[in-house]
Design a protein around this motif. Sequence first.
Motif, PDB file in Angstrom:
ATOM      1  N   GLU A  68      41.345  26.376  36.777  1.00 57.03           N
ATOM      2  CA  GLU A  68      42.532  26.883  37.465  1.00 57.03           C
ATOM      3  C   GLU A  68      42.753  28.340  37.066  1.00 57.03           C
ATOM      4  O   GLU A  68      42.433  28.740  35.947  1.00 57.03           O
ATOM      5  N   PRO A  69      43.299  29.168  37.957  1.00 54.54           N
ATOM      6  CA  PRO A  69      43.542  30.574  37.624  1.00 54.54           C
ATOM      7  C   PRO A  69      44.521  30.728  36.460  1.00 54.54           C
ATOM      8  O   PRO A  69      45.449  29.937  36.302  1.00 54.54           O
ATOM      9  N   TYR A  70      44.286  31.738  35.645  1.00 56.59           N
ATOM     10  CA  TYR A  70      45.216  32.131  34.588  1.00 56.59           C
ATOM     11  C   TYR A  70      45.857  33.433  35.044  1.00 56.59           C
ATOM     12  O   TYR A  70      45.152  34.396  35.372  1.00 56.59           O
ATOM     13  N   GLY A  85      52.802  39.739  35.352  1.00 54.44           N
ATOM     14  CA  GLY A  85      52.639  41.041  35.990  1.00 54.44           C
ATOM     15  C   GLY A  85      51.215  41.542  36.046  1.00 54.44           C
ATOM     16  O   GLY A  85      50.986  42.714  36.321  1.00 54.44           O
ATOM     17  N   ASN A  86      50.250  40.693  35.776  1.00 49.91           N
ATOM     18  CA  ASN A  86      48.848  41.111  35.752  1.00 49.91           C
ATOM     19  C   ASN A  86      48.047  40.368  36.810  1.00 49.91           C
ATOM     20  O   ASN A  86      48.522  39.429  37.427  1.00 49.91           O
ATOM     21  N   ASN A  87      46.806  40.787  36.985  1.00 50.41           N
ATOM     22  CA  ASN A  87      45.903  40.072  37.868  1.00 50.41           C
ATOM     23  C   ASN A  87      45.645  38.670  37.339  1.00 50.41           C
ATOM     24  O   ASN A  87      45.667  38.441  36.134  1.00 50.41           O
ATOM     25  N   CYS A  88      45.374  37.762  38.253  1.00 51.92           N
ATOM     26  CA  CYS A  88      44.975  36.412  37.867  1.00 51.92           C
ATOM     27  C   CYS A  88      43.455  36.365  37.777  1.00 51.92           C
ATOM     28  O   CYS A  88      42.768  37.007  38.559  1.00 51.92           O
ATOM     29  N   VAL A 138      38.135  37.739  38.995  1.00 53.69           N
ATOM     30  CA  VAL A 138      39.508  37.886  39.447  1.00 53.69           C
ATOM     31  C   VAL A 138      39.734  36.809  40.497  1.00 53.69           C
ATOM     32  O   VAL A 138      38.870  36.580  41.355  1.00 53.69           O
ATOM     33  N   ALA A 139      40.845  36.098  40.418  1.00 49.76           N
ATOM     34  CA  ALA A 139      41.131  35.034  41.382  1.00 49.76           C
ATOM     35  C   ALA A 139      41.063  35.590  42.794  1.00 49.76           C
ATOM     36  O   ALA A 139      41.594  36.664  43.081  1.00 49.76           O
ATOM     37  N   HIS A 167      44.611  45.344  30.326  1.00 44.28           N
ATOM     38  CA  HIS A 167      44.282  46.497  31.164  1.00 44.28           C
ATOM     39  C   HIS A 167      42.838  46.462  31.657  1.00 44.28           C
ATOM     40  O   HIS A 167      42.486  47.188  32.562  1.00 44.28           O
ATOM     41  N   LEU A 168      41.990  45.623  31.067  1.00 43.51           N
ATOM     42  CA  LEU A 168      40.594  45.535  31.500  1.00 43.51           C
ATOM     43  C   LEU A 168      40.466  44.883  32.860  1.00 43.51           C
ATOM     44  O   LEU A 168      39.501  45.104  33.573  1.00 43.51           O
ATOM     45  N   LEU A 169      41.407  44.042  33.237  1.00 43.92           N
ATOM     46  CA  LEU A 169      41.344  43.383  34.531  1.00 43.92           C
ATOM     47  C   LEU A 169      42.130  44.194  35.517  1.00 43.92           C
ATOM     48  O   LEU A 169      42.152  44.025  36.640  1.00 43.92           O
TER      49      LEU A 169
END
Length: 63
Positions: free
Chosen positions: A8-10, A14-17, A32-33, A61-63
């Motif tokens: 399942e996505p994490y 406020g960040n990308n999943c 990335v989801a 910040h890496l994603l």
Amino acid sequence: MAEIDWEEPYCGEGNNCFRIGTDSEGNAYIAVAGQEDRPLTDSRDALRALIREIKTGRADHLL
């Protein structure tokens, strides 16, 4: 490409999943989801270390 079993996505606040997956050969993937067709792959240990850093907020910040 091998069939990847995605978790399942994490989603951080406020960040990308992102999603983590493994294939039948034990390779680990992260994507990335919504972009699972373009995953990064590395050893499970390397991805586990990255995920720990992301979850603690040190590498979001890496994603």
